[in-house]
Scaffold this motif. Structure first.
Motif, PDB file in Angstrom:
ATOM      1  N   UNK A 196       0.837  -1.206   0.000  1.00 13.91           N
ATOM      2  CA  UNK A 196       0.000   0.000   0.000  1.00 13.91           C
ATOM      3  C   UNK A 196       0.875   1.261   0.000  1.00 13.91           C
ATOM      4  N   UNK A 197       1.952   1.236   0.781  1.00 15.65           N
ATOM      5  CA  UNK A 197       2.849   2.394   0.821  1.00 15.65           C
ATOM      6  C   UNK A 197       3.513   2.608  -0.540  1.00 15.65           C
ATOM      7  N   UNK A 198       4.003   1.515  -1.134  1.00 12.78           N
ATOM      8  CA  UNK A 198       4.672   1.620  -2.435  1.00 12.78           C
ATOM      9  C   UNK A 198       3.705   2.113  -3.503  1.00 12.78           C
ATOM     10  N   UNK A 199       2.471   1.632  -3.455  1.00 14.25           N
ATOM     11  CA  UNK A 199       1.466   2.093  -4.422  1.00 14.25           C
ATOM     12  C   UNK A 199       1.200   3.575  -4.252  1.00 14.25           C
ATOM     13  N   UNK A 200       1.225   4.051  -3.008  1.00 11.87           N
ATOM     14  CA  UNK A 200       1.002   5.467  -2.742  1.00 11.87           C
ATOM     15  C   UNK A 200       2.074   6.369  -3.341  1.00 11.87           C
ATOM     16  N   UNK A 201       3.252   5.824  -3.567  1.00 12.72           N
ATOM     17  CA  UNK A 201       4.333   6.582  -4.204  1.00 12.72           C
ATOM     18  C   UNK A 201       4.249   6.522  -5.728  1.00 12.72           C
ATOM     19  N   UNK A 202       3.254   5.827  -6.241  1.00 12.12           N
ATOM     20  CA  UNK A 202       3.101   5.722  -7.689  1.00 12.12           C
ATOM     21  C   UNK A 202       3.986   4.669  -8.308  1.00 12.12           C
ATOM     22  N   UNK A 203       4.386   3.674  -7.520  1.00 11.42           N
ATOM     23  CA  UNK A 203       5.228   2.601  -8.038  1.00 11.42           C
ATOM     24  C   UNK A 203       4.377   1.497  -8.659  1.00 11.42           C
ATOM     25  N   UNK A 204       4.968   0.783  -9.586  1.00 12.64           N
ATOM     26  CA  UNK A 204       4.357  -0.450 -10.083  1.00 12.64           C
ATOM     27  C   UNK A 204       4.757  -1.544  -9.105  1.00 12.64           C
ATOM     28  N   UNK A 205       3.781  -2.226  -8.529  1.00 16.48           N
ATOM     29  CA  UNK A 205       4.066  -3.192  -7.463  1.00 16.48           C
ATOM     30  C   UNK A 205       3.843  -4.611  -7.973  1.00 16.48           C
ATOM     31  N   UNK A 206       4.906  -5.404  -7.901  1.00 12.09           N
ATOM     32  CA  UNK A 206       4.836  -6.830  -8.185  1.00 12.09           C
ATOM     33  C   UNK A 206       4.976  -7.587  -6.870  1.00 12.09           C
ATOM     34  N   UNK A 207       4.395  -8.754  -6.793  1.00  8.15           N
ATOM     35  CA  UNK A 207       4.478  -9.521  -5.553  1.00  8.15           C
ATOM     36  C   UNK A 207       4.605 -10.998  -5.854  1.00  8.15           C
ATOM     37  N   UNK A 208       5.280 -11.681  -4.946  1.00 12.14           N
ATOM     38  CA  UNK A 208       5.385 -13.136  -5.034  1.00 12.14           C
ATOM     39  C   UNK A 208       5.050 -13.740  -3.678  1.00 12.14           C
ATOM     40  N   UNK A 209       4.196 -14.753  -3.702  1.00  9.66           N
ATOM     41  CA  UNK A 209       3.915 -15.553  -2.515  1.00  9.66           C
ATOM     42  C   UNK A 209       3.306 -16.870  -2.984  1.00  9.66           C
ATOM     43  N   UNK A 210       3.249 -17.820  -2.069  1.00  7.24           N
ATOM     44  CA  UNK A 210       2.682 -19.129  -2.419  1.00  7.24           C
ATOM     45  C   UNK A 210       1.212 -18.988  -2.778  1.00  7.24           C
ATOM     46  N   UNK A 211       0.505 -18.116  -2.051  1.00  4.88           N
ATOM     47  CA  UNK A 211      -0.920 -17.871  -2.307  1.00  4.88           C
ATOM     48  C   UNK A 211      -1.115 -16.385  -2.618  1.00  4.88           C
ATOM     49  N   UNK A 212      -1.845 -16.096  -3.682  1.00 10.09           N
ATOM     50  CA  UNK A 212      -2.120 -14.709  -4.039  1.00 10.09           C
ATOM     51  C   UNK A 212      -3.121 -14.090  -3.072  1.00 10.09           C
ATOM     52  N   UNK A 213      -2.936 -12.796  -2.786  1.00  8.10           N
ATOM     53  CA  UNK A 213      -3.792 -12.081  -1.852  1.00  8.10           C
ATOM     54  C   UNK A 213      -4.845 -11.307  -2.641  1.00  8.10           C
ATOM     55  N   UNK A 214      -6.109 -11.658  -2.444  1.00  9.79           N
ATOM     56  CA  UNK A 214      -7.193 -11.045  -3.222  1.00  9.79           C
ATOM     57  C   UNK A 214      -7.279  -9.544  -2.995  1.00  9.79           C
ATOM     58  N   UNK A 215      -7.081  -9.107  -1.753  1.00  6.30           N
ATOM     59  CA  UNK A 215      -7.152  -7.675  -1.451  1.00  6.30           C
ATOM     60  C   UNK A 215      -6.069  -6.910  -2.206  1.00  6.30           C
ATOM     61  N   UNK A 216      -4.872  -7.486  -2.271  1.00  6.48           N
ATOM     62  CA  UNK A 216      -3.774  -6.824  -2.994  1.00  6.48           C
ATOM     63  C   UNK A 216      -4.041  -6.802  -4.495  1.00  6.48           C
ATOM     64  N   UNK A 217      -4.635  -7.860  -4.999  1.00  7.96           N
ATOM     65  CA  UNK A 217      -4.983  -7.882  -6.423  1.00  7.96           C
ATOM     66  C   UNK A 217      -5.965  -6.759  -6.757  1.00  7.96           C
ATOM     67  N   UNK A 218      -6.945  -6.535  -5.874  1.00  9.48           N
ATOM     68  CA  UNK A 218      -7.912  -5.461  -6.080  1.00  9.48           C
ATOM     69  C   UNK A 218      -7.241  -4.093  -6.033  1.00  9.48           C
ATOM     70  N   UNK A 219      -6.150  -4.000  -5.272  1.00 10.40           N
ATOM     71  CA  UNK A 219      -5.422  -2.734  -5.162  1.00 10.40           C
ATOM     72  C   UNK A 219      -4.456  -2.511  -6.316  1.00 10.40           C
ATOM     73  N   UNK A 220      -4.415  -3.438  -7.268  1.00  9.51           N
ATOM     74  CA  UNK A 220      -3.580  -3.247  -8.450  1.00  9.51           C
ATOM     75  C   UNK A 220      -2.224  -3.914  -8.395  1.00  9.51           C
ATOM     76  N   UNK A 221      -1.973  -4.724  -7.370  1.00 14.14           N
ATOM     77  CA  UNK A 221      -0.701  -5.441  -7.274  1.00 14.14           C
ATOM     78  C   UNK A 221      -0.736  -6.635  -8.220  1.00 14.14           C
ATOM     79  N   UNK A 222       0.355  -6.851  -8.951  1.00 14.80           N
ATOM     80  CA  UNK A 222       0.446  -7.982  -9.870  1.00 14.80           C
ATOM     81  C   UNK A 222       1.259  -9.099  -9.237  1.00 14.80           C
ATOM     82  N   UNK A 223       0.672 -10.277  -9.110  1.00 15.50           N
ATOM     83  CA  UNK A 223       1.401 -11.430  -8.588  1.00 15.50           C
ATOM     84  C   UNK A 223       2.113 -12.128  -9.747  1.00 15.50           C
ATOM     85  N   UNK A 224       3.409 -12.348  -9.574  1.00 17.61           N
ATOM     86  CA  UNK A 224       4.225 -12.953 -10.629  1.00 17.61           C
ATOM     87  C   UNK A 224       5.105 -14.028  -9.988  1.00 17.61           C
TER      88      UNK A 224
END
Length: 336
Positions: free
Chosen positions: A165-193
């Motif tokens: 959320x902080x990184x998105x607030x700075x206008x960054x493109x946010x990528x994320x990796x985890x075993x399970x994707x987080x639905x809330x983060x996906x709604x916030x525009x985070x891309x799981x790769x």
């Protein structure tokens, strides 16, 4: 509660631990504070208590747990989220309960990670020292716009989610990796790769995953080679996620442009101590601190008033529930 169950032995105690645990000791536990780390030699300090409270660098291996069981200790309470320093199988073997504080203030750690990014980028720590010496030159202080950069987050638990959320607030493109994707983060525009894409595409990589057999030395020569040139790496999670020798080589050849670490693989010999009058024997940390593009803080990320308050309250709550044979409300707090 009787005199035995009413005593808690704290190890690796700092002055602020005493302040917050004494302040929130509403149940009237007897609190014994020891500055030393818990290890096979210091177990002897425990007298007539059924609870030990430990921190990130205390040694809670099978030998320690065996001695705790012999002393009739029933509960190992971690006042932190990580538990890689505790032999959980041994705790089961000797019938000891183990609890932790799974979430105290995710914002504290996430905000510190961003503070490290901004400090390394805009070199405010160097500017502060310059101006105090009446040097108002800007040479050597050049940074870059954080806006539009790609930040890769490894681990999307409470802290990783807060950092996104902080990184998105700075206008960054946010990528994320985890075993399970987080639905809330996906709604916030985070891309799981995939993890490989985190390494390959990120300008900044921030580590927020636990330390286990799968994540130990996640940052190594192979992963560093696959990263962008001048990548920034931030670690506010666990020191063992980074293979120190490989990071030093990456800094020397310029592949790693910036490194911010609040944790270190051998930190138990260094952090939470004043060693200003000592000769530090750890050559790796000395080498890291010699780089102008490396920022080291001493496991400070959690250190806010809100976090310490929550740690004390949750730790006491966990202990009270277990002593009364009640369930802990937050299931992730009970490890054994």
């Amino acid at each position: 509660m009787n005199s035995v169950t009413n005593k808690i032995a704290f190890f690796s105690t700092q002055p602020y631990d005493k302040v917050f645990f004494n302040k929130y000791n509403e149940s009237g536990f007897q609190l014994d504070f020891f500055e030393t780390q818990l290890n096979p030699q210091t177990v002897i300090l425990i007298e007539n208590g059924s609870v030990v409270c430990v921190f990130v660098n205390d040694m809670v291996n099978e030998e320690v747990i065996r001695q705790l069981a012999e002393k009739k200790v029933k509960i190992i309470a971690l006042r932190c989220a990580g538990f890689n320093n505790v032999d959980l199988e041994a705790a089961k073997k000797y019938n000891l309960k183990v609890c932790r504080v799974p979430a105290y203030s995710p914002q504290a750690v996430a905000e510190h990670a961003m503070a490290m990014i901004l400090t390394l980028n805009r070199k405010t720590h160097k500017a502060y020292n310059r101006v105090r010496e009446q040097n108002f030159s800007l040479n050597g202080l050049l940074g870059f716009d954080l806006f539009g950069k790609t930040i890769g987050i490894i681990g999307t638990g409470n802290i990783g989610k807060a950092f996104a959320k902080i990184a998105s607030g700075f206008g960054c493109k946010v990528l994320a990796y985890d075993i399970v994707e987080n639905d809330e983060m996906l709604k916030d525009g985070v891309s799981f790769v995939g993890l490989e894409d985190i390494f390959k595409l990120s300008d900044i990589i921030s580590l927020h995953c636990p330390l286990n057999d799968q994540t130990k030395h996640l940052i190594n020569k192979k992963s560093i080679d696959s990263m962008k040139d001048s990548v920034m790496i931030i670690n506010t999670s666990r020191g063992g996620l980074i293979e120190t020798a490989s990071v030093i080589e990456g800094l020397k050849d310029g592949k790693i442009g910036y490194l911010g670490i609040d944790v270190y693989e051998q930190e138990e010999k260094l952090f939470f101590r004043d060693l200003s009058d000592d000769i530090i024997q750890d050559d790796a940390i000395q080498r890291l601190m010699s780089f102008p593009n490396v920022l080291v803080t001493a496991h400070q990320a959690f250190f806010t008033n809100e976090a310490l308050t929550q740690i004390a309250l949750v730790t006491f709550g966990n202990i009270e529930s277990l002593l009364l044979d009640n369930d802990i409300e937050n299931k992730s707090a009970l490890l054994v």
